[in-house]
Design a protein around this motif. Structure first.
Motif, PDB file in Angstrom:
ATOM      1  N   ASN A 720       1.239  -1.464   0.230  1.00 44.98           N
ATOM      2  CA  ASN A 720       0.249   0.135   0.214  1.00 44.98           C
ATOM      3  C   ASN A 720       0.842   1.110  -0.374  1.00 44.98           C
ATOM      4  O   ASN A 720       0.220   2.353   0.184  1.00 44.98           O
ATOM      5  CB  ASN A 720      -1.099  -0.154   1.206  1.00 44.98           C
ATOM      6  CG  ASN A 720       0.611  -0.048   2.514  1.00 44.98           C
ATOM      7  OD1 ASN A 720       1.111  -0.314   2.635  1.00 44.98           O
ATOM      8  ND2 ASN A 720      -1.333   0.617   3.337  1.00 44.98           N
ATOM      9  N   VAL A 721       2.066   1.487  -0.367  1.00 47.05           N
ATOM     10  CA  VAL A 721       3.273   2.301  -0.264  1.00 47.05           C
ATOM     11  C   VAL A 721       2.562   3.037  -1.560  1.00 47.05           C
ATOM     12  O   VAL A 721       2.228   2.837  -2.167  1.00 47.05           O
ATOM     13  CB  VAL A 721       4.543   2.308  -1.033  1.00 47.05           C
ATOM     14  CG1 VAL A 721       4.932   0.926   0.717  1.00 47.05           C
ATOM     15  CG2 VAL A 721       4.204   1.136  -1.812  1.00 47.05           C
ATOM     16  N   MET A 722       2.866   4.622  -1.407  1.00 46.16           N
ATOM     17  CA  MET A 722       2.567   5.390  -2.276  1.00 46.16           C
ATOM     18  C   MET A 722       3.845   6.040  -2.880  1.00 46.16           C
ATOM     19  O   MET A 722       4.511   6.424  -2.143  1.00 46.16           O
ATOM     20  CB  MET A 722       1.795   6.607  -1.549  1.00 46.16           C
ATOM     21  CG  MET A 722       1.538   7.602  -2.420  1.00 46.16           C
ATOM     22  SD  MET A 722       0.439   9.217  -2.071  1.00 46.16           S
ATOM     23  CE  MET A 722      -1.250   8.335  -1.915  1.00 46.16           C
ATOM     24  N   ASP A 723       4.697   6.047  -4.015  1.00 48.06           N
ATOM     25  CA  ASP A 723       5.145   6.179  -4.321  1.00 48.06           C
ATOM     26  C   ASP A 723       5.219   7.848  -5.124  1.00 48.06           C
ATOM     27  O   ASP A 723       4.524   8.219  -5.611  1.00 48.06           O
ATOM     28  CB  ASP A 723       5.891   5.725  -6.236  1.00 48.06           C
ATOM     29  CG  ASP A 723       6.857   6.549  -6.553  1.00 48.06           C
ATOM     30  OD1 ASP A 723       7.328   7.290  -6.054  1.00 48.06           O
ATOM     31  OD2 ASP A 723       6.853   5.848  -7.518  1.00 48.06           O
ATOM     32  N   PRO A 724       6.227   8.296  -4.544  1.00 42.59           N
ATOM     33  CA  PRO A 724       6.125  10.293  -4.736  1.00 42.59           C
ATOM     34  C   PRO A 724       6.160  10.484  -5.900  1.00 42.59           C
ATOM     35  O   PRO A 724       5.656  11.613  -6.129  1.00 42.59           O
ATOM     36  CB  PRO A 724       6.546  10.259  -3.575  1.00 42.59           C
ATOM     37  CG  PRO A 724       7.408   9.593  -2.069  1.00 42.59           C
ATOM     38  CD  PRO A 724       6.864   8.647  -3.193  1.00 42.59           C
ATOM     39  N   LEU A 725       6.641   9.997  -6.413  1.00 42.09           N
ATOM     40  CA  LEU A 725       7.498  10.476  -7.920  1.00 42.09           C
ATOM     41  C   LEU A 725       6.595  10.307  -8.839  1.00 42.09           C
ATOM     42  O   LEU A 725       6.220  10.792  -9.552  1.00 42.09           O
ATOM     43  CB  LEU A 725       8.515   9.274  -8.269  1.00 42.09           C
ATOM     44  CG  LEU A 725       9.774   9.955  -7.496  1.00 42.09           C
ATOM     45  CD1 LEU A 725      10.961   9.118  -7.482  1.00 42.09           C
ATOM     46  CD2 LEU A 725      10.103  11.419  -7.655  1.00 42.09           C
ATOM     47  N   GLY A 732       1.689  16.493  -9.616  1.00 42.82           N
ATOM     48  CA  GLY A 732       3.055  17.889 -10.080  1.00 42.82           C
ATOM     49  C   GLY A 732       2.884  17.775  -8.032  1.00 42.82           C
ATOM     50  O   GLY A 732       2.144  17.190  -7.638  1.00 42.82           O
ATOM     51  N   THR A 733       4.242  18.224  -8.170  1.00 44.37           N
ATOM     52  CA  THR A 733       4.598  18.362  -6.968  1.00 44.37           C
ATOM     53  C   THR A 733       3.633  19.040  -6.350  1.00 44.37           C
ATOM     54  O   THR A 733       3.375  19.016  -4.934  1.00 44.37           O
ATOM     55  CB  THR A 733       6.010  18.762  -6.619  1.00 44.37           C
ATOM     56  OG1 THR A 733       6.725  17.965  -8.071  1.00 44.37           O
ATOM     57  CG2 THR A 733       6.665  19.574  -5.646  1.00 44.37           C
ATOM     58  N   ASP A 734       3.110  20.221  -6.685  1.00 44.28           N
ATOM     59  CA  ASP A 734       2.404  21.353  -5.721  1.00 44.28           C
ATOM     60  C   ASP A 734       1.291  20.376  -4.655  1.00 44.28           C
ATOM     61  O   ASP A 734       0.973  20.172  -3.590  1.00 44.28           O
ATOM     62  CB  ASP A 734       1.918  22.593  -6.396  1.00 44.28           C
ATOM     63  CG  ASP A 734       3.182  23.500  -6.790  1.00 44.28           C
ATOM     64  OD1 ASP A 734       3.904  23.123  -5.995  1.00 44.28           O
ATOM     65  OD2 ASP A 734       2.719  24.090  -8.444  1.00 44.28           O
ATOM     66  N   ALA A 735       0.531  20.094  -6.020  1.00 45.25           N
ATOM     67  CA  ALA A 735      -0.347  19.256  -4.583  1.00 45.25           C
ATOM     68  C   ALA A 735      -0.382  17.622  -4.000  1.00 45.25           C
ATOM     69  O   ALA A 735      -1.296  17.819  -3.279  1.00 45.25           O
ATOM     70  CB  ALA A 735      -1.423  18.067  -6.420  1.00 45.25           C
ATOM     71  N   LEU A 736       0.659  17.256  -4.186  1.00 42.28           N
ATOM     72  CA  LEU A 736       1.382  15.928  -3.231  1.00 42.28           C
ATOM     73  C   LEU A 736       1.895  16.957  -1.874  1.00 42.28           C
ATOM     74  O   LEU A 736       1.639  16.945  -0.958  1.00 42.28           O
ATOM     75  CB  LEU A 736       2.884  15.885  -3.661  1.00 42.28           C
ATOM     76  CG  LEU A 736       3.560  15.080  -3.171  1.00 42.28           C
ATOM     77  CD1 LEU A 736       2.596  13.818  -2.500  1.00 42.28           C
ATOM     78  CD2 LEU A 736       4.834  14.341  -3.047  1.00 42.28           C
ATOM     79  N   ARG A 737       2.330  18.588  -2.446  1.00 41.09           N
ATOM     80  CA  ARG A 737       2.762  19.797  -0.670  1.00 41.09           C
ATOM     81  C   ARG A 737       1.559  20.352  -0.422  1.00 41.09           C
ATOM     82  O   ARG A 737       1.377  19.725   0.899  1.00 41.09           O
ATOM     83  CB  ARG A 737       3.187  20.341  -1.984  1.00 41.09           C
ATOM     84  CG  ARG A 737       4.992  19.456  -1.801  1.00 41.09           C
ATOM     85  CD  ARG A 737       6.087  20.983  -2.207  1.00 41.09           C
ATOM     86  NE  ARG A 737       6.061  22.113  -1.615  1.00 41.09           N
ATOM     87  CZ  ARG A 737       7.457  22.356  -1.511  1.00 41.09           C
ATOM     88  NH1 ARG A 737       8.314  21.954  -1.633  1.00 41.09           N
ATOM     89  NH2 ARG A 737       7.396  23.808  -0.137  1.00 41.09           N
ATOM     90  N   MET A 738       0.404  20.330  -1.272  1.00 43.36           N
ATOM     91  CA  MET A 738      -0.494  20.963  -0.643  1.00 43.36           C
ATOM     92  C   MET A 738      -1.118  19.862   0.289  1.00 43.36           C
ATOM     93  O   MET A 738      -1.751  20.498   1.481  1.00 43.36           O
ATOM     94  CB  MET A 738      -1.091  21.199  -1.844  1.00 43.36           C
ATOM     95  CG  MET A 738      -2.718  22.513  -0.943  1.00 43.36           C
ATOM     96  SD  MET A 738      -1.967  23.527   0.020  1.00 43.36           S
ATOM     97  CE  MET A 738      -3.663  24.421   0.014  1.00 43.36           C
TER      98      MET A 738
END
Length: 903
Positions: A720-725, A732-738
């Motif tokens: 169930n890991v989420m791969d940030p890349l 997009g990075t911003d969506a992940l960060r937010m």
RNA sequence: GGAUCCGUAGCUCAGUGGUAGAGCGUUCGGUUCACAUCCGAAAGGCCGCUGGUCCGAUCCCAGCCGGAUCCACCA
């Protein structure tokens, strides 16, 4: 009029170029030092250099980057120190698995070979992970990147250990340790976990008594039985010896009385097996019982002491021993409902075998004899008096509780990958603890001399045997090679022999070095044999093993070389690389000094004229008592947390910027996960205070663990890991960060699933379209002052002020999720849904259009600034589209944090 | 055996000593010139239970119930 933006924000089109623009502009570097500057420094928890990016990294990068960007915009002299951790045991476990797949094992590899292979593996991963951090938008100062195995870092770690040893806070002791039979190393108390098990409890007929044991296979290590001092059932036995049948032998053992025994448990009689149980060890110590009966070895197999069971693994042996005891009628009965906890290795879950071994410890609760410091008390004191504050406070309680109950810390590990202990054991019995020299010796044999051509021996420096032309040519080639490799020397040492002096001159001329003549490097003195053919010399002296007619023996040369090397190993100012020019026999002596176990025949390898060899002196040291060179270095390495615990001190001291330590230590904030509160945070406090008398950081912020949408911990095995890349690629990075900021409050775990990220991707797009609308309607250069004319104008400006104040306060008080939620609501509800809708009519009204445009641009610019720390890419991308005269900096990352206006 | 945390909308979580919030989901309605990755509207909660402090408690205190986690050398 600029081109209208496309109707959808495409993160992948912008993130790479934007990041490059920041790096090119040096945005991440702290500004030059100024008088009275306000600094803000953060140390990145160094990621393990053994794997790739996971969502936990994304969390800390996001939160730390948020703080760093915020403070940078506020004008503080800001630096974020990045690092990489060699992560000793963790990495070695990962790498060993990698080897296993190729059918290899570290136990079949030479130490250096294994170390180098691990280093190569680590280096490769390092560049990968750094680039992945860049994709997350991390505005760390990569020019200051440090690795825990950088030589200057290692020096400081060694120095700490030396200081602690001299302070009697680092000590060696023989006591039971947690031993993993797979990894064959000691583990600290934190590196084991407990497993609840139900196992049979065997009641054994044991001479006149019955004892209960869960581990019948350790019976061969028994040395006594213990009963409670007040237990009347057994009082008459105390002090006597009883005859017990161990199945394979009869043994006469003592009966002792000890408070440790619980009268209620089993029969109230405990058999004492000091080598395999920490409690029993303590009892044995108190009653001076023998400790040498070892039934289980380092691989978890039974020893010769166990007779027929030798070589069996513990699990196999247990059944077989029980069978034997059963046959002999020695088992009274068995309790099958016995529940207990078993310590297991936190990596491989194999049962920990306690073993009695010499290990190095850090005394946590003792006064240093020189410093007068108590590690635990200092670490507690700094929190009690508020020098370091916790967000949230609950972790302060955990911290206290842990330190209040702490035991001494076992820091030595029987692995290869890590920082080796700077400890040597001399044959004279002395232990020497000293920072190892980093001096490297390059040996160069002189060029061909006239005596070489003649094939005769020459040990007298006054005899004029010069370099031949061929000899000169040989040296010229060596010098060329040095130049090609960029090899330079901090010093050049030469013997007195003319050919050596001539060689040295040729080298020094080209490499601009000073020659130091040292007669200890001279050739072997031949006495009456001077000038004899080589074969004759060797025959008569048995290869210089005996003296003939006043000639030196090899032992004499060895003593000279050893004396020379000892000086080099003791050099106060430690040159990194020195060249020594001498002759073949010195080479042999050098090898022997560095490796005393070499046989004469192994030692005497032929060296050609002009040949070079390099030797590292780091693994030997002069004995602090008898002065002899000691090569018996402790093979163990430090627990990785011993070095990472000093990270806040070592990094600012080794970045290559002389004033970093003064400017940026203590750091302002330490942001990390609560799971390493004990492993890392507490130890940083301990080391920071011990080494500097200051706390390593003023604020502690703990984020929670990322869970999946069912609150499950993410792990590879659960899938169930989420791969940030992958997330970044898609949303997009911003969506992940937010999404990460939005859903986290300090100290609490956060569930994340794709839905949430998609929601924040929608928000990025919303912001994009707000910008698109404003640029299309008010994109031209606007010079109008901000003059609210309508209710809507006033409202949005008021809301903006409130948002600025609120968000600033939220970030200052570490309530990042509240800042995120506040900004989200402002942008979507107040700006997009309300003001932009109102502006559509105002823009059509000639009397209002200009001021409306000005307000739209103003609010947009402020919104971009406010969101930039959380969503750096989309905000910077839009910023690049804003008219120049609305911006206070070409790059948003360098723009100023907005201020509320208050008309 | 010690310790810590959590219990709020269908789900996941914020929050505050004074009229209860978000995201997602649900229902209904929208092809308007920034955006369907959108817009508008709606439903939905004795803030775990019981007491106490207080003018007033979801919030502070005590107890209980339920859940999670950490620490600890029971043969």
């Amino acid at each position: 009029m600029p081109e209208p933006l496309p109707p959808q924000y495409q993160p992948s089109d912008h993130e790479g170029p934007i990041y490059q623009a920041w790096e090119r502009a040096g945005v991440f570097l702290p500004p030059p030092r100024t008088e009275g500057e306000k600094t803000f420094s953060i140390l990145m928890p160094p990621p393990n250099a053994n794997g790739s990016l996971h969502v936990g990294h994304a969390v800390f990068v996001t939160l730390q980057d948020l703080m760093v960007r915020y403070h940078r915009m506020k004008g503080d002299a800001t630096v974020w120190f990045p690092g990489l951790d060699h992560a000793g045991f963790e990495t070695q476990v990962v790498f060993e698995k990698f080897l296993e797949k190729q059918g290899k094992s570290r136990f079949g590899m030479a130490r250096d070979e294994f170390y180098d292979a691990t280093m190569a593996f680590t280096k490769e991963n390092s560049t990968t992970i750094i680039n992945q951090f860049r994709r997350l938008g991390a505005s760390a100062d990569w020019s200051r990147l440090k690795f825990t195995l950088d030589p200057d870092v290692v020096d400081l770690v060694h120095q700490t250990f030396v200081t602690m040893y001299e302070d009697e806070l680092a000590y060696r002791d023989v006591r039971p340790v947690n031993w993993c039979t797979k990894h064959q190393t000691t583990l600290s108390d934190l590196e084991t976990k407990d497993e609840l098990r139900t196992d049979p409890l065997y009641y054994l007929k044991y001479g006149p008594v019955i004892v209960a044991t869960g581990r019948p296979e350790t019976i061969f290590g028994d040395v006594a039985v213990a009963v409670h001092p007040d237990d009347e059932r057994y009082s008459k036995l105390v002090g006597t010896e009883i005859e017990v049948d161990l199945g394979i032998e009869q043994r006469s053992i003592k009966v002792v009385a000890d408070e440790m025994v619980d009268r209620e448990f089993g029969t109230g009689v405990v058999k004492i097996t000091p080598a395999h149980d920490p409690n029993d060890f303590e009892v044995a110590k108190r009653h001076k019982l023998p400790m040498d009966k070892v039934a289980i070895d380092e691989r978890g197999k039974l020893t010769a002491l166990t007779g027929p069971f030798e070589g069996l693994k513990v699990e196999e042996a247990r059944g077989k021993v029980v069978e034997l005891l059963q046959e002999k009628g020695l088992i009274d009965h068995v309790d099958d409902t016995y529940q207990h906890t078993v310590k297991v290795c936190y990596k491989c879950s194999r049962t920990i075998e306690p073993r009695i071994l010499p290990q190095w410890y850090i005394a946590m609760n003792r006064l240093g004899t020189k410093s007068g410091k108590n590690l635990t008390q200092h670490a507690l004191g700094a929190v009690n008096d508020g020098r370091t504050k916790f967000v949230t406070e609950r972790f302060e309680k955990l911290y206290r509780h842990w330190l209040d109950n702490i035991r001494d810390w076992a820091v030595s590990r029987q692995i290869v990958w890590g920082i080796r202990l700077p400890v040597w054991y001399c044959r004279c019995g002395q232990t020497t603890v000293r920072v190892p020299t980093r001096t490297e010796i390059i040996f160069l044999r002189h060029g061909e001399g006239e005596h070489n051509v003649q094939g005769i021996g020459n040990g007298d420096p006054s005899k004029p045997y010069h370099l031949t032309d061929k000899g000169k040519q040989q040296i010229a080639e060596v010098v060329e090679q040095f130049k090609r490799d960029g090899t330079t020397f901090d010093a050049v040492y030469a013997s007195q022999m003319p050919r050596v002096q001539e060689t040295a001159k040729l080298v020094a001329e080209s490499l601009d070095g000073t020659i130091i003549t040292d007669k200890r490097l001279n050739d072997i003195v031949l006495g009456e044999l001077e000038g004899q053919p080589i074969e004759v010399l060797h025959k008569q002296t048995d290869h210089h093993m005996k003296s003939v007619g006043g000639s030196e023996t090899f032992q004499d040369v060895l003593a000279r070389i050893e004396s020379f090397v000892k000086d080099r190993a003791m050099d106060e100012v430690q040159p990194k690389r020195i060249l020594i020019i001498t002759s073949e026999i010195s080479f042999w002596a050098l090898r022997k000094v560095l490796n005393p176990d070499l046989e004469p025949t192994e030692m005497r390898t032929h060296v050609l004229n002009g040949e070079t060899h390099s030797f590292s002196l780091g693994d030997l040291t002069p004995c602090s008592s008898c002065g002899h060179l000691v090569v018996e270095r402790d093979p163990d390495v430090f627990d990785t947390w011993f070095s990472s615990g000093q990270w806040p001190v070592t990094v600012p001291k080794t970045t290559g910027h002389a004033d970093d330590y003064e400017r940026f230590y203590p750091t302002m904030v330490m942001e990390t996960g609560w799971d390493i509160l004990f492993f890392w945070v507490a130890r940083m406090m301990v080391f920071g205070l011990y080494l500097t008398d200051e706390v390593p950081f003023k604020q502690l912020y703990f984020h929670g663990m990322v869970r999946d949408k069912d609150r499950q911990k993410m792990s590879k095995s659960k899938g169930n890991v989420m791969d940030p890349l992958a997330v970044i690629d898609q949303y997009g990075t911003d969506a992940l960060r937010m999404a990460l900021v939005f859903n986290t409050s300090a100290g609490n775990d956060m569930p994340i699933d794709e839905e949430k990220i998609r929601g924040m991707r929608n928000f990025s797009n919303k912001l994009w379209n707000i910008s698109r609308f404003i640029l299309m309607n008010a994109g031209g250069s606007v010079g109008t002052a901000i003059e609210p004319q309508t209710e809507a104008d006033t409202l949005i400006l008021t809301q903006l002020d409130q948002t600025i104040e609120g968000a600033t306060h939220d970030i200052d008080t570490f309530r990042f999720h509240e800042a995120a939620q506040r900004l989200y609501a402002f942008v979507w509800d107040d700006l997009a849904a309300t003001y932009i809708e109102a502006s559509k009519a105002q823009l059509k009204d000639d009397g209002l259009a200009e001021s409306t445009k000005a307000i739209l641009i103003h609010v947009l610019a402020a919104s971009l600034k406010l969101l930039h720390p959380i969503m750096p890419f989309v905000t910077e991308t839009v910023w690049q589209q804003l008219p120049a005269d609305t911006k206070d900096s070409p790059l948003l990352a360098q723009a100023s944090w907005p201020q509320a206006t208050h008309d």
